[in-house]
Design an enzyme around this catalytic site. Structure first.
Site, PDB file in Angstrom:
ATOM      1  N   GLY A  89     -57.794 -18.777   0.157  1.00  0.00           N
ATOM      2  CA  GLY A  89     -57.278 -19.569  -0.977  1.00  0.00           C
ATOM      3  C   GLY A  89     -58.432 -20.386  -1.530  1.00  0.00           C
ATOM      4  O   GLY A  89     -58.937 -21.291  -0.858  1.00  0.00           O
ATOM      5  N   ALA A  90     -58.883 -20.002  -2.737  1.00  0.00           N
ATOM      6  CA  ALA A  90     -60.007 -20.721  -3.360  1.00  0.00           C
ATOM      7  C   ALA A  90     -59.493 -21.604  -4.500  1.00  0.00           C
ATOM      8  O   ALA A  90     -60.159 -21.796  -5.509  1.00  0.00           O
ATOM      9  CB  ALA A  90     -61.051 -19.730  -3.868  1.00  0.00           C
ATOM     10  N   VAL A 124     -57.246 -26.954  -3.034  1.00  0.00           N
ATOM     11  CA  VAL A 124     -57.437 -27.406  -1.646  1.00  0.00           C
ATOM     12  C   VAL A 124     -58.542 -26.592  -0.974  1.00  0.00           C
ATOM     13  O   VAL A 124     -59.453 -27.154  -0.350  1.00  0.00           O
ATOM     14  CB  VAL A 124     -56.120 -27.316  -0.839  1.00  0.00           C
ATOM     15  CG1 VAL A 124     -56.362 -27.693   0.626  1.00  0.00           C
ATOM     16  CG2 VAL A 124     -55.047 -28.232  -1.443  1.00  0.00           C
ATOM     17  N   ARG A 176     -44.583 -24.319  -6.679  1.00  0.00           N
ATOM     18  CA  ARG A 176     -43.253 -24.053  -7.243  1.00  0.00           C
ATOM     19  C   ARG A 176     -43.347 -23.980  -8.766  1.00  0.00           C
ATOM     20  O   ARG A 176     -43.925 -24.867  -9.392  1.00  0.00           O
ATOM     21  CB  ARG A 176     -42.316 -25.172  -6.818  1.00  0.00           C
ATOM     22  CG  ARG A 176     -40.875 -24.799  -6.930  1.00  0.00           C
ATOM     23  CD  ARG A 176     -40.073 -25.723  -6.035  1.00  0.00           C
ATOM     24  NE  ARG A 176     -38.780 -26.002  -6.595  1.00  0.00           N
ATOM     25  CZ  ARG A 176     -38.035 -27.017  -6.216  1.00  0.00           C
ATOM     26  NH1 ARG A 176     -38.491 -27.862  -5.309  1.00  0.00           N
ATOM     27  NH2 ARG A 176     -36.852 -27.205  -6.740  1.00  0.00           N
ATOM     28  N   VAL A 214     -52.387 -24.666   6.256  1.00  0.00           N
ATOM     29  CA  VAL A 214     -52.264 -25.755   5.279  1.00  0.00           C
ATOM     30  C   VAL A 214     -51.151 -25.473   4.253  1.00  0.00           C
ATOM     31  O   VAL A 214     -50.526 -26.388   3.726  1.00  0.00           O
ATOM     32  CB  VAL A 214     -53.611 -25.978   4.545  1.00  0.00           C
ATOM     33  CG1 VAL A 214     -53.531 -27.138   3.563  1.00  0.00           C
ATOM     34  CG2 VAL A 214     -54.741 -26.208   5.541  1.00  0.00           C
ATOM     35  N   HIS A 258     -43.782 -32.247   7.840  1.00  0.00           N
ATOM     36  CA  HIS A 258     -44.495 -32.667   6.627  1.00  0.00           C
ATOM     37  C   HIS A 258     -43.501 -32.621   5.465  1.00  0.00           C
ATOM     38  O   HIS A 258     -43.353 -31.624   4.801  1.00  0.00           O
ATOM     39  CB  HIS A 258     -45.660 -31.706   6.382  1.00  0.00           C
ATOM     40  CG  HIS A 258     -46.520 -32.108   5.228  1.00  0.00           C
ATOM     41  ND1 HIS A 258     -46.997 -33.379   5.050  1.00  0.00           N
ATOM     42  CD2 HIS A 258     -47.007 -31.386   4.198  1.00  0.00           C
ATOM     43  CE1 HIS A 258     -47.736 -33.419   3.953  1.00  0.00           C
ATOM     44  NE2 HIS A 258     -47.752 -32.224   3.419  1.00  0.00           N
TER      45      HIS A 258
HETATM   46  N1  APR Z   1     -54.487 -14.074  -0.638  1.00  0.00           N
HETATM   47  C1  APR Z   1     -55.493 -14.921  -0.953  1.00  0.00           C
HETATM   48  N2  APR Z   1     -55.335 -15.933  -1.818  1.00  0.00           N
HETATM   49  C2  APR Z   1     -54.141 -16.091  -2.389  1.00  0.00           C
HETATM   50  C3  APR Z   1     -53.040 -15.239  -2.098  1.00  0.00           C
HETATM   51  C4  APR Z   1     -53.262 -14.195  -1.164  1.00  0.00           C
HETATM   52  N3  APR Z   1     -52.290 -13.344  -0.829  1.00  0.00           N
HETATM   53  N4  APR Z   1     -51.980 -15.671  -2.821  1.00  0.00           N
HETATM   54  C5  APR Z   1     -52.374 -16.730  -3.533  1.00  0.00           C
HETATM   55  N5  APR Z   1     -53.680 -16.994  -3.291  1.00  0.00           N
HETATM   56  C6  APR Z   1     -54.541 -18.046  -3.856  1.00  0.00           C
HETATM   57  C7  APR Z   1     -54.307 -18.270  -5.338  1.00  0.00           C
HETATM   58  O1  APR Z   1     -54.956 -17.264  -6.122  1.00  0.00           O
HETATM   59  C8  APR Z   1     -54.928 -19.659  -5.537  1.00  0.00           C
HETATM   60  O2  APR Z   1     -56.295 -19.593  -5.916  1.00  0.00           O
HETATM   61  O3  APR Z   1     -54.249 -19.301  -3.276  1.00  0.00           O
HETATM   62  C9  APR Z   1     -54.808 -20.302  -4.146  1.00  0.00           C
HETATM   63  C10 APR Z   1     -53.906 -21.534  -4.127  1.00  0.00           C
HETATM   64  O4  APR Z   1     -54.558 -22.529  -4.847  1.00  0.00           O
HETATM   65  P1  APR Z   1     -53.807 -23.606  -5.769  1.00  0.00           P
HETATM   66  O5  APR Z   1     -52.737 -22.938  -6.560  1.00  0.00           O
HETATM   67  O6  APR Z   1     -54.864 -24.411  -6.463  1.00  0.00           O
HETATM   68  O7  APR Z   1     -53.037 -24.515  -4.713  1.00  0.00           O
HETATM   69  P2  APR Z   1     -53.649 -25.748  -3.875  1.00  0.00           P
HETATM   70  O8  APR Z   1     -53.453 -27.001  -4.620  1.00  0.00           O
HETATM   71  O9  APR Z   1     -55.016 -25.383  -3.399  1.00  0.00           O
HETATM   72  O10 APR Z   1     -52.636 -25.785  -2.640  1.00  0.00           O
HETATM   73  C11 APR Z   1     -52.633 -24.731  -1.678  1.00  0.00           C
HETATM   74  O11 APR Z   1     -51.979 -26.125   0.143  1.00  0.00           O
HETATM   75  O12 APR Z   1     -51.381 -28.337   0.319  1.00  0.00           O
HETATM   76  C12 APR Z   1     -50.917 -27.045   0.213  1.00  0.00           C
HETATM   77  O13 APR Z   1     -48.798 -27.264  -0.945  1.00  0.00           O
HETATM   78  C13 APR Z   1     -50.106 -26.795  -1.054  1.00  0.00           C
HETATM   79  O14 APR Z   1     -49.214 -24.698  -0.334  1.00  0.00           O
HETATM   80  C14 APR Z   1     -50.186 -25.316  -1.160  1.00  0.00           C
HETATM   81  C15 APR Z   1     -51.592 -25.004  -0.614  1.00  0.00           C
END
Ligand code: APR
Length: 309
Positions: free
Chosen positions: A9-10, A13, A82, A118, A175
């Site tokens: 997840g880039a 977070v 969401r 996370v 949490h």
């Molecule tokens: N494989 C890899 N990456 C993925 C996949 C997957 N199957 N599905 C989604 N992603 C990536 C998305 O492309 C996105 O870049 O996960 C990333 C999530 O980033 P954000 O939408 O910016 O969310 P963020 O604020 O980083 O939060 C991530 O952490 O604190 C928790 O509640 C929050 O569940 C959420 C997570």
């Protein structure tokens, strides 16, 4: 050989965690996302900060998992937020699928790693990670309590106009709205918090802590918190990688501790190079213990939705 940390997840977070870890310089980092170019671009940008921040760590971005092989820690932040029209249950089932797929692949590529979860809903996602990976419970840990406690400590320090370093505190439980900011184990310069802040004011601070995530979402309007969450992840990663054995509130699988069984919930743990090295059982008041059980109940309800009950 340098330690290796994979961050899946880039997004906000994940990328902020990558940056903070890179700045520390004690491990190489692999940043993974499904969006083409996103992890590569962010990783390259972070790498190019190396000469300025003085970090020789290696960092790469990728859309595949071969590069993650042999990682010491896998931090999982992938998921979706969401969207309008989506129920909490829809979100739960979507993130459950994402976390399951990611854990299946990463745990195969890095069978000796520690999984640091996370993605929300955190406690349920940690349980899913334990199930899919088949890892021993010591090697699956969730990040929530360090963040919730950081919020609690910030508000207490502000209230008393003292350094955050003087504030020792623990937020336990799931949490979510039912988390349990404790009073007994919370002290300021060794003085019990209840001697320094009147009960009604302390209750307000505790409520603000419970609403901490929502307060940020309300201000940002799009997206949720990531600076304090990423800092919290880095404290946990540091305790593992450097074998510091910090005692931190983390989401751990309980088998009898606090009278709870077969579920993940936030408790104080010793975090070292083998993962969760010990779960501490604090002496809680009757009402704190009851609140912890209530919080565990709400985690169990989420697990039941996941199991299709
Ligand atoms: N494989 C890899 N990456 C993925 C996949 C997957 N199957 N599905 C989604 N992603 C990536 C998305 O492309 C996105 O870049 O996960 C990333 C999530 O980033 P954000 O939408 O910016 O969310 P963020 O604020 O980083 O939060 C991530 O952490 O604190 C928790 O509640 C929050 O569940 C959420 C997570």
């Amino acid at each position: 050989m340098a330690q290796k940390i994979t961050i899946v997840g880039a997004g906000n977070v994940g990328a902020t965690t990558a940056q903070r870890l890179f700045d520390k310089g004690y491990a190489d980092i692999v940043l993974v996302d499904i969006i083409e170019g996103l992890p590569q671009g962010k990783a390259l940008d972070i790498l190019e900060s190396g000469p300025v921040v003085g970090s020789d760590a290696k960092i790469i971005g990728t859309n595949s998992y071969e590069e993650t092989a042999g990682s010491d820690i896998i931090v999982i932040t992938s998921g979706i937020a969401r969207k309008p029209g989506m129920s909490r249950d829809d979100l739960l089932l979507t993130n459950m699928k994402i976390v399951s797929d990611v854990v299946e692949t990463t745990s195969t590529q890095s069978p000796d790693s520690i999984l640091l979860i996370v993605t929300n809903p955190l406690d349920a996602m940690a349980q899913q990670a334990l199930k899919i990976s088949g890892f021993p419970k010591e090697r699956v840990v969730g990040m929530a309590g360090v963040l919730d406690t950081a919020r609690y400590r910030s508000f207490l320090a502000q209230e008393l106009d003292v350094s955050v370093d003087a504030v020792q505190a623990y937020v336990l439980g799931g949490h979510g709205d039912t988390m349990v900011p404790t009073v007994g184990p919370t002290s300021i310069g060794g003085i019990p918090v209840s001697d320094l802040i009147p009960a009604d004011r302390l209750e307000q601070i505790i409520q603000r802590t419970r609403d901490g995530g929502a307060e940020i979402v309300g201000l940002l309007k799009t997206g949720s918190a990531y600076y304090a969450p990423s800092a919290s992840i880095v404290e946990m990663v540091g305790s593992i990688i450097l074998d510091k054995k910090l005692i931190l509130p983390c989401t751990a699988y309980l088998e009898g501790e606090y009278g709870l069984n077969d579920l993940f919930v936030g408790v104080p743990v010793k975090l070292g190079k083998t993962g969760i090295e010990h779960i501490f059982e604090f002496k809680l008041t009757k009402s704190e213990l009851a609140a912890l059980h209530k919080s565990a109940e709400s985690v169990r309800e989420t697990l039941e939705i996941m199991a299709g009950k």
